[in-house]
Design an enzyme around this catalytic site. Structure first.
Site, PDB file in Angstrom:
ATOM      1  N   HIS A  92      33.320  48.160  26.343  1.00  8.56           N
ATOM      2  CA  HIS A  92      33.376  47.639  25.062  1.00  8.56           C
ATOM      3  C   HIS A  92      34.176  49.129  24.068  1.00  8.56           C
ATOM      4  CE1 HIS A  92      31.166  44.701  24.951  1.00  8.56           C
ATOM      5  NE2 HIS A  92      30.798  44.013  24.938  1.00  8.56           N
ATOM      6  N   GLU A 149      41.337  33.896  26.630  1.00 10.94           N
ATOM      7  CA  GLU A 149      41.894  35.214  25.281  1.00 10.94           C
ATOM      8  C   GLU A 149      43.590  34.802  25.622  1.00 10.94           C
ATOM      9  OE1 GLU A 149      38.624  37.184  25.858  1.00 10.94           O
ATOM     10  OE2 GLU A 149      39.477  36.074  27.005  1.00 10.94           O
TER      11      GLU A 149
END
Length: 833
Positions: A634, A565
């Protein structure tokens, strides 16, 4: 680590390999360019040799140089390959035979050090100077000027006239010669020991001084620490203070040059310490995967502050990492001006022609302290005699010997050069000290392309405050601060967009939110200078938001990204600097945190430190918030982490119409945008007008809240998926006779305080809800500001309905999420207060 061998021959010469480039035997005495080209090729393929070739062992040649010799290959009967009909090989590796011999490897061979000029200033036999005498003299003059300027500014720091300084002593050739081998159009991403490169590109003594003082003549308006120079007009980015963050940025620009078919490379300078950062390794990988036209130039000077290389890394230096990523690599004597020039020039040629990154490890030695903040005698491993020996064989002394041997230099010229360099820097410093510091407004300018309401409000306050208490501040040092108030427009402190786009009209189409996002990106990609990339994006993304776009616009602009990322964010910076619009996807908002450094220390600060230039056209999209079964990795809503960082714009849509219009606006926005997409809404059915998405391109205003439902008794404020819960709570409250006004904030930064203030002054009550934990959530900022502005209008304290201060739980999600029931309960408490 022992010093590797010095060599002007082909690393790996004598190998018998399947690769044709290793079958070409070269003469030991060839032209300098041919030598560098051969060394780079060998470095590139060191990690790709047939596994029948075992790790090479160094042996002495007749000339005394160390070469590489092939060790015996495994016996044929020990190999096993697949027969017809079986899988022939694994994905992602070079063709490899099977073997029943267990073999662990820690090296594929030693990198020689490419050298063309010996310590006595003599070119090796058969080597011709690759540049003119005039250019050689110019490079010498720049190295001496760099050394003189270092000495003077170090003295100024010791006298307290600047606060910090960083010398380049002993490393001048690495930056001067590499800069000379590049082209003016090449983009450079420096660290903080590249003064020679800056001088070569035209940095003047006055610009140096102004930057180190931080006065009004400083290009960066006094915002950066000393030695953080910048020359955007000369294709040199601002010096990066955070180690390694620029390494994954450079490949983004290099990839843009590849897309455009440009004769141009992107160049990242860094040191052996920065090479330990994850940013560096991910930068190498991204550059290799994308074939980015990028040069990685590592100055390995043996130390990162006090940490020596023996504590910094294992293995054979930085060069050994290149072949692991399939990057052509060479190790160079960084104090050899000729070798650095030749290797850099050949690396640039290879990068452009072969569409590949290249890694150069320039071996040198830091004879100075790290900075004026430390004393290297307290930690240096070498004794004083060794340090003195390094000084004597340093780049300046070495190149001077060569010039003198050619009759191009003498003591009189040396004295004149040093005197002029000192006069220039002293004169510049006197002028620099006479200049004022920048005006106070420059503290606020360039955070965004235009000051948003909250910065305008803070600037107006600051100007008035210092004039009310002039004796408490050094106002005479700053431009115009001891004069009358500058012109101020109170209207600029009003929230909301100053130039809103036209309202969408015409035909609409029923869409899900994920389809609307896909449609927006498809429209954006019609611009050939827009690139969409992220993990699994080529496949369409895990939520299928990008499905079909790769087929429509091509694999070179709709790209899968390696799982890293921080490099995704850094790569976006490079694309933006090169004039492209970057749409980067983080697979889940929960996984954005490896990119936190790139986002808050680089993307958010880029415009400010560069004084308006640089990375802006960046949108980072990411699915966020609860989904019903996501648990703590999540389900997060991390907007408040980023809301605390100046320079970012943060958007959270509530439905398909809003998602498409706000995303198109974000993509055109010149400031960087974090676009959080509540994933539970991706395929939700919207029966109201939010599901009616205008056909074609349109924008919704960033920074403007929307009154979703008017009411008179209480204001409910939320964003994203929480708006629907507010509506459900309002429906329930209506049965009790309570009229709720609902506002969708839509933009977290800059938020529309005026719309909320107007509503609260009407209703007298406010409930703010968000999924993020309560403590320091953005609701706290809203509560504080509305209390300041509406204190005398409030009938009850502001209520916050938020996630609890725990991690997002799997089993108790229905209790954790700010449900409509919890919002209803807050409404009742506020009304009954």
């Amino acid at each position: 680590h022992p010093h590797p061998p010095l060599s002007a021959t082909l690393p790996g010469e004598g190998f018998t390999a399947t690769h044709s480039e290793h079958n070409n035997k070269l003469s030991k005495r060839v032209g300098a360019m041919t030598i560098a080209r051969a060394a780079l090729r060998a470095g590139r393929h060191a990690g790709r040799r047939n596994s029948a070739l075992r790790a090479a062992a160094p042996v002495a040649s007749n000339s005394g140089r160390l070469l590489l010799q092939q060790q015996p290959a495994p016996q044929e009967q020990q190999r096993r390959t697949f027969s017809a009909g079986q899988i022939e090989n694994y994905r992602g590796i070079e063709p490899s035979p099977f073997s029943n011999t267990m073999e662990f490897r820690s090296s594929s061979g030693t990198f020689p050090v490419f050298q063309l000029l010996d310590y006595d200033g003599k070119l090796l036999e058969g080597v011709e100077l690759p540049f003119s005498d005039e250019e050689g003299v110019r490079m010498y003059e720049l190295m001496v000027q760099s050394s003189v300027y270092d000495g003077f500014l170090l003295t100024m720091q010791r006298q307290g006239r600047i606060s910090f300084y960083c010398c380049n002593w002993g490393e001048e050739a690495a930056s001067v010669a590499s800069a000379a081998a590049l082209q003016p159009q090449d983009m450079i991403w420096p660290q903080y020991r590249e003064l020679g490169m800056f001088l070569y590109r035209g940095l003047t003594p006055q610009e140096m001084v102004d930057q180190n003082i931080g006065n009004e003549g400083d290009r960066s308006k006094g915002r950066n620490l000393q030695v953080h120079y910048c020359m955007l007009e000369k294709n040199v980015q601002t010096v990066h203070a955070v180690l390694g963050t620029h390494v994954p940025q450079a490949p983004g620009a290099g990839y843009a040059y590849k897309l455009g078919g440009e004769d141009r490379v992107s160049v990242a300078y860094f040191g052996d310490g920065a090479a330990s950062e994850g940013d560096a390794l991910t930068g190498f990988n991204f550059a290799s995967v994308y074939g980015s036209q990028t040069l990685f130039i590592c100055r390995n000077n043996g130390y990162s502050i006090s940490t020596g290389v023996e504590d910094q890394y294992g293995g054979d230096g930085i060069a050994a990492r290149g072949p692991a990523f399939g990057i052509p690599t060479i190790r160079v004597d960084g104090n050899d001006l000729v070798a650095v020039y030749v290797a850099t020039k050949e690396a640039r040629k290879m990068s452009v022609e072969q569409k590949t990154p290249v890694l150069l490890e320039l071996m040198t030695y830091r004879v100075s302290d790290h900075t004026t903040s430390d004393d290297s005698k307290a930690y240096r491993k070498e004794d004083a005699e060794v340090v003195e020996a390094w000084k004597k064989k340093g780049p300046i002394a070495r190149w001077r010997k060569y010039l003198e041997s050619r009759g191009l230099w003498d003591e009189a010229k040396e004295k004149a050069l040093q005197e002029k360099a000192k006069d220039d820097i002293v004169t510049a410093f006197k002028k620099g000290e006479a200049k004022k510091m920048p005006p106070l407004k420059d503290c606020f300018n360039d955070m965004y392309t235009d000051l948003p309401w909250h910065l305008e409000e803070q600037w107006q306050y600051a100007e008035k405050h210092v004039r009310e208490y002039p004796s408490d501040y050094n106002i005479s040092k700053y431009r115009d601060l001891d004069g009358p108030l500058p012109p101020m427009d109170p209207r600029r402190a009003a929230s909301g967009p100053r130039n809103p786009p036209p309202k969408p009209s015409g035909k609409t189409e029923r869409m899900t939110m994920v389809a609307a996002i896909n449609d927006a990106m498809s429209i954006a990609l019609e611009n050939p200078k827009t690139v969409l990339f992220g993990e699994d994006v080529g496949f369409g993304g895990v939520f299928r938001a990008a499905v079909g776009l790769r087929e429509k616009y091509g694999a070179d602009r709709v790209m899968n990204a390696p799982v890293a990322e921080q490099a995704i964010a850094g790569f976006a910076v490079g694309l933006s600097v090169a004039g492209y619009t970057a749409i980067a996807e983080m697979q889940f908002a929960d996984y954005i945190f490896p990119a936190f450094d790139q986002i808050v220390n680089e993307i958010a600060k880029y415009r400010y430190r560069n004084v308006g230039g640089g990375a802006g056209n960046i949108v980072i999209r990411t699915p966020c918030s609860a989904v019903g079964h996501g648990s703590m990795y999540h389900s997060q809503s991390p907007e408040s982490y980023f809301a605390h960082c100046p320079g970012l714009t943060i958007v959270v849509p509530r439905g398909p119409k809003q998602a498409k219009g706000l995303l198109l606006a974000a993509i055109k926005e010149p400031n960087p945008v974090l676009f959080f997409e509540p994933k539970v809404l991706y395929r939700a059915i919207f029966e109201n007008s939010d599901g009616d998405v205008p056909v074609g391109s349109y924008e919704l205003p960033i920074g403007q809240a929307e009154v979703v439902r008017e009411g008179k008794d209480i204001t409910l404020l939320a964003w994203g998926s929480q708006v629907a819960r507010m509506e459900a709570a309002a429906d329930r409250a209506a049965k009790d006779g309570i009229s709720c006004e609902i506002i969708d904030l839509q933009t977290i930064i800059p938020w529309d305080v005026d719309t909320v203030e107007k509503s609260v002054k009407k209703t007298g009550r406010l409930v703010v809800a968000h999924e993020a934990p309560s403590t320091n959530g953005f609701g706290a900022e809203i509560s504080s500001k509305i209390t300041e502005r509406c204190f005398l209008h409030l009938e009850a304290p502001v209520q916050r309905v938020c996630g609890y201060d725990t991690h997002f739980p799997y089993a108790w999600e229905e209790f954790y999420v700010p449900s409509a029931t919890r919002v209803y309960d807050a409404i009742k408490k506020s009304v009954n207060y």
